[in-house]
Scaffold this motif. Structure first.
Motif, short mmCIF file in Angstrom:
data_model
loop_
_atom_site.label_atom_id
_atom_site.label_comp_id
_atom_site.label_asym_id
_atom_site.label_seq_id
_atom_site.Cartn_x
_atom_site.Cartn_y
_atom_site.Cartn_z
N PHE A 122 0.80 -1.22 0.00
CA PHE A 122 0.00 0.00 0.00
C PHE A 122 0.84 1.27 0.00
N ILE A 123 2.03 1.25 -0.57
CA ILE A 123 2.87 2.45 -0.57
C ILE A 123 2.29 3.54 -1.49
N PHE A 124 1.73 3.15 -2.63
CA PHE A 124 1.16 4.16 -3.52
C PHE A 124 -0.05 4.87 -2.90
N PRO A 125 -1.05 4.15 -2.35
CA PRO A 125 -2.16 4.86 -1.70
C PRO A 125 -1.70 5.71 -0.51
N PHE A 126 -0.70 5.23 0.21
CA PHE A 126 -0.17 5.98 1.35
C PHE A 126 0.39 7.33 0.90
N GLU A 127 1.17 7.33 -0.16
CA GLU A 127 1.73 8.57 -0.68
C GLU A 127 0.66 9.43 -1.35
N ALA A 128 -0.32 8.80 -1.99
CA ALA A 128 -1.39 9.56 -2.64
C ALA A 128 -2.22 10.33 -1.61
N SER A 130 -1.11 11.43 1.26
CA SER A 130 -0.30 12.56 1.75
C SER A 130 -0.35 13.72 0.77
N LEU A 131 -0.32 13.43 -0.53
CA LEU A 131 -0.42 14.51 -1.54
C LEU A 131 -1.81 15.14 -1.53
N LEU A 132 -2.84 14.33 -1.31
CA LEU A 132 -4.20 14.86 -1.24
C LEU A 132 -4.36 15.80 -0.06
N LEU A 133 -3.82 15.43 1.09
CA LEU A 133 -3.89 16.32 2.26
C LEU A 133 -3.11 17.61 2.03
N LEU A 134 -1.96 17.50 1.38
CA LEU A 134 -1.18 18.70 1.06
C LEU A 134 -1.95 19.63 0.13
N ALA A 135 -2.60 19.06 -0.89
CA ALA A 135 -3.40 19.87 -1.80
C ALA A 135 -4.57 20.54 -1.08
#
Length: 150
Positions: A122-128, A130-135
């Motif tokens: 689940f590394i891709f959803p985990f990083e996605a 984090s980017l969603l929260l940043l946006a």
């Protein structure tokens, strides 16, 4: 209670209560790490962020947030009634044969198992996320800045 509140800060506080109740469910499933992370990450850090964004946006007068009874409200109440009927049939219906917890429950909720799963499968959803929260943070700041400039 969260979805029935008109005040966004009160709704966010009820969401914190929901996150704490969800952590209690994790405890009943023998997932102590997930329960602790639920309290620390969601009820703690994420809700502080949500409250910060709500207060940053400064929604203004409550009169503008009121809605009149329309078709969407009627459909919403109909769906809520159907959901309550389904929940009633689940809780008042015949019990199932699933009464025991899985034998693997003690190993699934460990720190090692969760870390292995999170950083491999689940590394891709985990990083996605984090980017969603940043946006979301950047968007909230831009909206608040635009209100202050006008």
């Amino acid at each position: 209670m969260m979805i029935t509140r008109r005040n966004p800060v009160t709704a966010a506080m009820f969401l914190v209560l929901h996150f704490i109740a969800l952590a209690g469910l994790y405890l009943t499933l023998q997932a102590q790490l997930l329960a602790a992370l639920q309290i620390l990450v969601y009820a703690g850090a994420i809700m502080v962020l949500v409250l910060f964004v709500i207060m940053l946006l400064n929604l203004g007068k409550d009169e503008q947030l009121t809605e009149k009874l329309n078709t969407r409200s009627i459909v919403t109440f109909a769906f809520a009634a159907v959901l309550l009927l389904q929940l009633g049939s689940v809780f008042l219906g015949q019990p199932t044969s699933y009464t025991q917890i899985s034998d693997q429950a003690g190993t699934i909720g460990t720190v090692e198992a969760i870390g292995e799963s999170l950083f491999s499968s689940f590394i891709f959803p985990f990083e996605a996320i984090s980017l969603l929260l940043l946006a979301a943070i950047v968007g909230a700041i831009l909206l608040a800045k635009r209100k202050l400039e006008s």
